[in-house]
Design a protein around this motif. Structure first.
Motif, mmCIF file in Angstrom:
data_model
loop_
_atom_site.group_PDB
_atom_site.id
_atom_site.type_symbol
_atom_site.label_atom_id
_atom_site.label_comp_id
_atom_site.label_asym_id
_atom_site.label_seq_id
_atom_site.Cartn_x
_atom_site.Cartn_y
_atom_site.Cartn_z
ATOM 1 N N VAL A 208 11.146 -31.263 -8.893
ATOM 2 C CA VAL A 208 11.363 -30.116 -8.010
ATOM 3 C C VAL A 208 10.952 -28.839 -8.727
ATOM 4 O O VAL A 208 11.154 -28.695 -9.935
ATOM 5 N N THR A 209 10.375 -27.929 -7.960
ATOM 6 C CA THR A 209 9.986 -26.615 -8.466
ATOM 7 C C THR A 209 10.763 -25.557 -7.703
ATOM 8 O O THR A 209 10.754 -25.538 -6.471
ATOM 9 N N PHE A 210 11.427 -24.676 -8.429
ATOM 10 C CA PHE A 210 12.146 -23.568 -7.808
ATOM 11 C C PHE A 210 11.198 -22.374 -7.718
ATOM 12 O O PHE A 210 10.671 -21.891 -8.718
ATOM 13 N N THR A 211 10.977 -21.933 -6.492
ATOM 14 C CA THR A 211 10.002 -20.882 -6.260
ATOM 15 C C THR A 211 10.512 -19.972 -5.150
ATOM 16 O O THR A 211 11.682 -19.991 -4.821
ATOM 17 N N GLY A 212 9.642 -19.153 -4.583
ATOM 18 C CA GLY A 212 10.107 -18.224 -3.562
ATOM 19 C C GLY A 212 8.993 -17.832 -2.620
ATOM 20 O O GLY A 212 8.139 -18.663 -2.317
ATOM 21 N N GLY A 213 8.980 -16.565 -2.295
ATOM 22 C CA GLY A 213 9.646 -15.423 -2.862
ATOM 23 C C GLY A 213 9.758 -15.429 -4.394
ATOM 24 O O GLY A 213 8.954 -15.974 -5.097
ATOM 25 N N GLU A 214 10.812 -14.805 -4.871
ATOM 26 C CA GLU A 214 11.043 -14.714 -6.310
ATOM 27 C C GLU A 214 12.384 -15.355 -6.644
ATOM 28 O O GLU A 214 13.453 -14.791 -6.374
ATOM 29 N N PRO A 215 12.374 -16.563 -7.231
ATOM 30 C CA PRO A 215 13.616 -17.318 -7.421
ATOM 31 C C PRO A 215 14.603 -16.665 -8.377
ATOM 32 O O PRO A 215 15.814 -16.901 -8.269
ATOM 33 N N THR A 216 14.120 -15.842 -9.312
ATOM 34 C CA THR A 216 15.048 -15.216 -10.264
ATOM 35 C C THR A 216 15.913 -14.144 -9.604
ATOM 36 O O THR A 216 16.823 -13.614 -10.239
ATOM 37 N N GLN A 217 15.662 -13.829 -8.344
ATOM 38 C CA GLN A 217 16.532 -12.896 -7.623
ATOM 39 C C GLN A 217 17.836 -13.564 -7.186
ATOM 40 O O GLN A 217 18.767 -12.876 -6.788
ATOM 41 N N ARG A 218 17.904 -14.893 -7.277
ATOM 42 C CA ARG A 218 19.136 -15.603 -6.915
ATOM 43 C C ARG A 218 20.033 -15.714 -8.139
ATOM 44 O O ARG A 218 19.611 -16.223 -9.194
ATOM 45 N N GLU A 219 21.289 -15.304 -7.994
ATOM 46 C CA GLU A 219 22.236 -15.379 -9.098
ATOM 47 C C GLU A 219 22.620 -16.815 -9.430
ATOM 48 O O GLU A 219 23.121 -17.082 -10.533
ATOM 49 N N ASP A 220 22.389 -17.740 -8.490
ATOM 50 C CA ASP A 220 22.782 -19.129 -8.718
ATOM 51 C C ASP A 220 21.633 -19.994 -9.223
ATOM 52 O O ASP A 220 21.740 -21.222 -9.251
ATOM 53 N N LEU A 221 20.516 -19.393 -9.663
ATOM 54 C CA LEU A 221 19.349 -20.171 -10.063
ATOM 55 C C LEU A 221 19.695 -21.162 -11.172
ATOM 56 O O LEU A 221 19.307 -22.333 -11.107
ATOM 57 N N CYS A 222 20.398 -20.720 -12.195
ATOM 58 C CA CYS A 222 20.728 -21.617 -13.307
ATOM 59 C C CYS A 222 21.621 -22.762 -12.836
ATOM 60 O O CYS A 222 21.483 -23.906 -13.292
ATOM 61 N N GLN A 248 17.367 -18.010 -21.870
ATOM 62 C CA GLN A 248 18.220 -18.906 -22.643
ATOM 63 C C GLN A 248 19.133 -19.731 -21.738
ATOM 64 O O GLN A 248 19.367 -20.926 -21.985
ATOM 65 N N GLU A 249 19.637 -19.109 -20.682
ATOM 66 C CA GLU A 249 20.515 -19.835 -19.749
ATOM 67 C C GLU A 249 19.738 -20.920 -19.007
ATOM 68 O O GLU A 249 20.277 -22.009 -18.754
ATOM 69 N N LEU A 250 18.497 -20.645 -18.648
ATOM 70 C CA LEU A 250 17.671 -21.656 -17.980
ATOM 71 C C LEU A 250 17.410 -22.839 -18.907
ATOM 72 O O LEU A 250 17.424 -23.995 -18.478
ATOM 73 N N ARG A 251 17.193 -22.561 -20.169
ATOM 74 C CA ARG A 251 16.973 -23.653 -21.122
ATOM 75 C C ARG A 251 18.240 -24.483 -21.258
ATOM 76 O O ARG A 251 18.182 -25.719 -21.275
ATOM 77 N N ARG A 252 19.396 -23.833 -21.363
ATOM 78 C CA ARG A 252 20.656 -24.573 -21.468
ATOM 79 C C ARG A 252 20.936 -25.371 -20.199
ATOM 80 O O ARG A 252 21.588 -26.428 -20.253
ATOM 81 N N ALA A 253 20.457 -24.878 -19.057
ATOM 82 C CA ALA A 253 20.649 -25.597 -17.784
ATOM 83 C C ALA A 253 19.772 -26.837 -17.688
ATOM 84 O O ALA A 253 19.946 -27.642 -16.777
ATOM 85 N N GLY A 254 18.823 -26.984 -18.634
ATOM 86 C CA GLY A 254 17.976 -28.177 -18.656
ATOM 87 C C GLY A 254 16.615 -28.000 -18.034
ATOM 88 O O GLY A 254 15.928 -28.989 -17.756
ATOM 89 N N LEU A 255 16.179 -26.752 -17.814
ATOM 90 C CA LEU A 255 14.867 -26.523 -17.209
ATOM 91 C C LEU A 255 13.767 -27.110 -18.078
ATOM 92 O O LEU A 255 13.718 -26.891 -19.289
ATOM 93 N N ASP A 256 12.850 -27.852 -17.443
ATOM 94 C CA ASP A 256 11.765 -28.495 -18.184
ATOM 95 C C ASP A 256 10.601 -27.553 -18.456
ATOM 96 O O ASP A 256 10.001 -27.595 -19.531
ATOM 97 N N SER A 257 10.245 -26.720 -17.492
ATOM 98 C CA SER A 257 9.104 -25.825 -17.708
ATOM 99 C C SER A 257 9.217 -24.610 -16.793
ATOM 100 O O SER A 257 9.931 -24.641 -15.788
ATOM 101 N N ILE A 258 8.491 -23.576 -17.159
ATOM 102 C CA ILE A 258 8.477 -22.364 -16.354
ATOM 103 C C ILE A 258 7.042 -21.864 -16.257
ATOM 104 O O ILE A 258 6.302 -21.875 -17.243
ATOM 105 N N GLN A 259 6.629 -21.484 -15.056
ATOM 106 C CA GLN A 259 5.288 -20.939 -14.841
ATOM 107 C C GLN A 259 5.422 -19.481 -14.421
ATOM 108 O O GLN A 259 6.151 -19.156 -13.488
ATOM 109 N N ILE A 260 4.725 -18.612 -15.141
ATOM 110 C CA ILE A 260 4.785 -17.177 -14.895
ATOM 111 C C ILE A 260 3.406 -16.692 -14.479
ATOM 112 O O ILE A 260 2.400 -17.078 -15.084
ATOM 113 N N THR A 261 3.337 -15.880 -13.456
ATOM 114 C CA THR A 261 2.061 -15.368 -12.963
ATOM 115 C C THR A 261 1.733 -14.039 -13.634
ATOM 116 O O THR A 261 2.522 -13.094 -13.574
#
Length: 459
Positions: A208-222, A248-261
């Motif tokens: 699964v990929t978390f995207t948007g819009g802009e997903p970091t605007q959600r406080e519950d993303l982690c 750091q919180e995303l890494r602790r949550a177990g995120l595998d990868s992040i793509q930045i534009t």
């Protein structure tokens, strides 16, 4: 087939997709999903291994049973760091399971097969070429045996709020979500998204990929990322809100990868293309992701305004980014009328050639992701993967209100296939539009039908 074999096969089908992770904290994380074919295809279609949500590998029955036993044994330790004694115990558990099905097979044969199989899987996961004959598997040819796509894009954040006011923290010139039917909807709650994620696991979606819009605007993303630990997970973001703490919180949550534009190393060019003054914030977000130890890729949609791409590559290399992706314009939403910014095939190829040479020289990996914009033989000559349309096949998307659509670019009001919370996924997967898209030939899939449709419509 012996009774033991039949029972083992029934057990694998009953348990559905199995998953385990090696080296979860990296480097060299390997996510393995073992996917059985549809029950109706039992004995006639191969099992499939999906590595890191990307590589697709067919597996014969005996190796599928061996891998299934290994996954069960590994998961006993639930992600804990393994000692030599733990590894010996995992091997012993695996072999005991195998001996129940193949009681006359010597232990040495199982050990040799286990070593060979894991060597192949780890080599492929690392992007290498294993010293083994690997059957080529076309996902399109295998589609009839699939029950779900291999990736679902979760559009957890809408472009506008319910009143129609712009919500995203940028106004990208080429935003594919702007102006489409699901840009202005009520977003699902945390609990509803978690329910959707659970349904995707039941449907055998491995990534699964978390995207948007802009997903970091959600406080519950982690919290959502943590809830999706069973999957291979990625976040697609513009990086503006990617603070050191959030990374750091995303890494602790177990995120595998992040793509930045990032559109350009040049602040003026980047800001003009994203409609904001956030170039410095995006660069800081990239730095924070790299510093946090996340697996970082940076994507650049190419156009006339940012065709000086090598300067961007030099900057990314200096920042410690190892993986980049390039694309043409996704010609839907706001990009539908941007023909003057579109690059020709020759212009795109020249940029990609220079980028490939730079990446080869500086030990970086790259991928070109736009189907049909550069001919297959030209990408083959550069040693690059040829992208193909994966709509309703390798990938689908869920809009902010739970509506499932064929792909993240296809958001028109006529694109809905059903709702992830209200409709059975099998019914969504079997929607006539999905069947039509999966019915494209290999040659047809090398071109994005949506791009052709919208370019013609926009003239």
């Amino acid at each position: 087939m012996s009774i033991q074999n039949k029972l083992a096969q029934r057990r694998i089908f009953r348990e559905g997709v199995k998953h385990c992770t090696f080296n979860p904290d990296g480097p060299g994380v390997v996510r393995i999903h073992l996917v059985p074919p549809k029950p109706a295809a039992r004995g006639t279609a191969p099992y499939v291994v999906i590595l890191n949500g990307y590589y697709l590998l067919p597996l014969g029955y005996s190796w599928a049973l061996l891998l299934s036993a290994l996954i069960d044994a590994v998961n006993v330790y639930d992600g804990a760091e393994l000692s030599e004694d733990d590894i010996d115990d995992i091997v012993s558990r695996t072999l005991r399971t195998m001996r129940r099905t193949y009681p006359l097979t010597p232990r040495s044969r199982f050990c040799a097969d286990l070593a060979d199989m894991m060597g192949v899987l780890f080599d492929i996961a690392a992007g290498g070429s294993p010293d083994a004959e690997i059957e080529q598997l076309s996902i399109r040819a295998y589609a009839a045996h699939m029950t779900a796509p291999h990736r679902m894009d979760l559009m957890v954040s809408a472009m506008t709020d319910e009143s129609g006011c712009w919500k995203c923290n940028q106004r990208c010139k080429f935003c594919y979500a702007a102006g489409q039917g699901y840009a202005q909807v009520k977003e699902m709650s945390t609990e509803q998204w978690m329910q959707a994620i659970d349904r995707l696991r039941e449907a055998h979606v491995p990534m699964v990929t978390f995207t948007g819009g802009e997903p970091t605007q959600r406080e519950d993303l982690c919290a959502l990322v943590a809830h999706a630990r069973w999957f291979v997970t990625r976040v697609n973001t513009n990086g503006v809100l990617l603070s050191e703490t959030l990374a750091q919180e995303l890494r602790r949550a177990g995120l595998d990868s992040i793509q930045i534009t990032l559109y350009s190393a040049d602040a003026a060019v980047h800001n003009a293309l994203v409609g904001s003054e956030h170039h410095a914030d995006t660069l800081r977000g990239i730095e924070n992701a790299v510093r946090a130890g996340l697996d970082v890729s940076v994507n650049t949609p190419l156009c006339r305004s940012n065709a000086d791409y090598l300067s961007t590559l030099r900057l990314l290399h200096a920042m410690g980014v190892r993986f980049i992706t390039l694309s043409g314009l996704i010609c839907t939403g706001a990009a539908r009328t941007q023909d003057s910014e579109d690059l020709t095939e020759d212009e795109l190829l020249a940029i990609v050639k220079d980028a490939e040479a730079f990446c080869r020289e500086h030990d970086m990996d790259m991928d070109f992701t736009s189907p049909g914009l550069i001919a297959k033989d030209k990408l083959d000559a550069l040693g690059l993967h040829t992208p193909a349309c994966g709509a309703a096949l390798s990938n689908m998307a869920i809009a902010p209100d739970g509506t499932v659509v064929p792909c993240q670019s296809w958001l028109g009001t006529d694109a809905g296939l059903g709702n992830i919370l209200n409709d059975e996924f099998e019914r969504i997967w079997s929607h006539p539009r999905c069947l039509e898209l999966r019915g494209m030939s290999e040659e047809q899939a090398l071109h994005c039908p949506f791009r052709a449709q919208n370019r013609k419509g926009g003239e």
